[in-house]
Design a protein around this motif. Sequence first.
Motif, short mmCIF file in Angstrom:
data_model
loop_
_atom_site.label_atom_id
_atom_site.label_comp_id
_atom_site.label_asym_id
_atom_site.label_seq_id
_atom_site.Cartn_x
_atom_site.Cartn_y
_atom_site.Cartn_z
N UNK A 178 -11.56 7.04 -4.10
CA UNK A 178 -10.94 8.16 -3.40
C UNK A 178 -9.41 8.15 -3.54
N UNK A 179 -8.92 7.58 -4.63
CA UNK A 179 -7.47 7.55 -4.85
C UNK A 179 -6.87 8.95 -5.00
N UNK A 180 -7.69 9.94 -5.37
CA UNK A 180 -7.18 11.31 -5.54
C UNK A 180 -7.84 12.26 -4.55
N UNK A 181 -8.08 11.77 -3.34
CA UNK A 181 -8.71 12.60 -2.31
C UNK A 181 -7.82 13.81 -2.03
N UNK A 182 -8.45 14.99 -2.06
CA UNK A 182 -7.68 16.23 -1.95
C UNK A 182 -8.14 17.12 -0.81
N UNK A 183 -9.31 16.83 -0.23
CA UNK A 183 -9.81 17.64 0.86
C UNK A 183 -10.72 16.84 1.76
N UNK A 184 -10.64 17.08 3.08
CA UNK A 184 -11.47 16.37 4.04
C UNK A 184 -11.95 17.34 5.11
N UNK A 185 -13.12 17.04 5.67
CA UNK A 185 -13.66 17.84 6.77
C UNK A 185 -14.55 16.95 7.63
N UNK A 186 -14.24 16.86 8.91
CA UNK A 186 -15.06 16.07 9.81
C UNK A 186 -16.43 16.72 9.97
N UNK A 187 -17.46 15.91 9.95
CA UNK A 187 -18.81 16.40 10.17
C UNK A 187 -19.01 16.66 11.66
N UNK A 188 -19.63 17.78 12.00
CA UNK A 188 -19.85 18.13 13.40
C UNK A 188 -20.74 17.10 14.09
N UNK A 189 -20.40 16.79 15.33
CA UNK A 189 -21.19 15.86 16.15
C UNK A 189 -21.36 14.50 15.48
N UNK A 190 -20.31 14.04 14.84
CA UNK A 190 -20.36 12.78 14.10
C UNK A 190 -18.94 12.25 13.98
N UNK A 191 -18.81 10.96 13.70
CA UNK A 191 -17.49 10.41 13.43
C UNK A 191 -17.25 10.25 11.93
N UNK A 192 -18.15 10.81 11.12
CA UNK A 192 -18.02 10.75 9.66
C UNK A 192 -17.19 11.91 9.14
N UNK A 193 -16.59 11.70 7.96
CA UNK A 193 -15.73 12.71 7.33
C UNK A 193 -16.19 12.91 5.89
N UNK A 194 -16.39 14.18 5.50
CA UNK A 194 -16.64 14.51 4.10
C UNK A 194 -15.32 14.53 3.35
N UNK A 195 -15.32 14.03 2.11
CA UNK A 195 -14.12 14.01 1.28
C UNK A 195 -14.45 14.42 -0.14
N UNK A 196 -13.47 15.02 -0.83
CA UNK A 196 -13.58 15.34 -2.25
C UNK A 196 -12.31 14.92 -2.96
N UNK A 197 -12.44 14.69 -4.27
CA UNK A 197 -11.29 14.46 -5.14
C UNK A 197 -10.97 15.75 -5.90
N UNK A 198 -9.76 15.79 -6.47
CA UNK A 198 -9.35 17.01 -7.17
C UNK A 198 -9.69 16.96 -8.66
N UNK A 199 -9.01 17.76 -9.47
CA UNK A 199 -9.36 17.97 -10.88
C UNK A 199 -9.41 16.66 -11.66
N UNK A 200 -10.32 16.62 -12.63
CA UNK A 200 -10.48 15.43 -13.46
C UNK A 200 -11.44 14.42 -12.88
N UNK A 201 -12.01 14.73 -11.72
CA UNK A 201 -12.95 13.83 -11.06
C UNK A 201 -14.36 14.44 -11.04
N UNK A 202 -15.31 13.65 -10.61
CA UNK A 202 -16.70 14.08 -10.60
C UNK A 202 -16.94 15.15 -9.54
N UNK A 203 -17.99 15.94 -9.76
CA UNK A 203 -18.39 16.97 -8.80
C UNK A 203 -19.23 16.34 -7.71
N UNK A 204 -18.56 15.58 -6.86
CA UNK A 204 -19.26 14.82 -5.83
C UNK A 204 -18.58 14.97 -4.48
N UNK A 205 -19.41 14.98 -3.44
CA UNK A 205 -18.96 14.90 -2.06
C UNK A 205 -19.20 13.48 -1.56
#
Length: 270
Positions: free
Chosen positions: A19-46
Amino acid sequence: MSCQNYGELKVVTVLPKLLDEVSGIQKEANSDKVWMVNDSGNKSELYKVTSEGKIEKTTSINAKNYDWEDLTSDDNGNLYVADFGNNDNKRKNLVILKIKKEDLLNGDNIEVEKIQFSYPNQTKFPPKKKDRFFDAESLIYKDGFLYIFTKSRVKNKQGKTMLYKVPATKGEYTAKYIAEYSNCNDLHCAVTAATTSPDKQKVVLLTHKSVLVFTNFNGDDFFSGDVKEYTFNHISQKEGITFKDDTTLYITDEADKKGSSKLYEFRLKD
């Protein structure tokens, strides 16, 4: 506008190298977990990440990562990926990817709904350098619409952001222009992420050096009310923001050459 130097970003954890190039985050509802994505040049993964920085789940998305820049979610728990990074202002394939909640819970190699859009006031790809206001890294959801905050690439006008909206449903749209706002004018003033508070009464924009908190706005002209700036005690390439709770933000930055990306907490004070 008032400037409040409250300062201290609290480091919650160092994030994994993945996650060295993390570009976006969103907390999951009713949870303490956070979704993250990386930006261009990285895999299409959440990535679903714990507050301790552990990647708990990796979910593949069946859509190319041209330049994923932000995440947001709606009231039903559907997730939206902002694939509209546009450094050179020449992209014609700007898109927001909608991922259904049930697919997030159960699936992998997930199919997405595509919300494609263009800017009503862009006619050249790319425009002249003095007109390059069509990059964007920031997305929020509110009342059935998705709101895009642009990032200026114009020298001495880096703090300018324009606000547009599109419906949060599959289709091809010309985004509706709403308003613009100008912060300071150097490189670190550029808007790199956005989020809304759980009660929808605050809209927060992130820069490398501060957060801008908008309140008391009329309808969806988020720039029409009051704004307060909270300045950080250091500058880094901060690109992800989401509310942990009503008064506390999670913020991430990308790794620099000497270190790793980090997850921070930042408390908003009245």
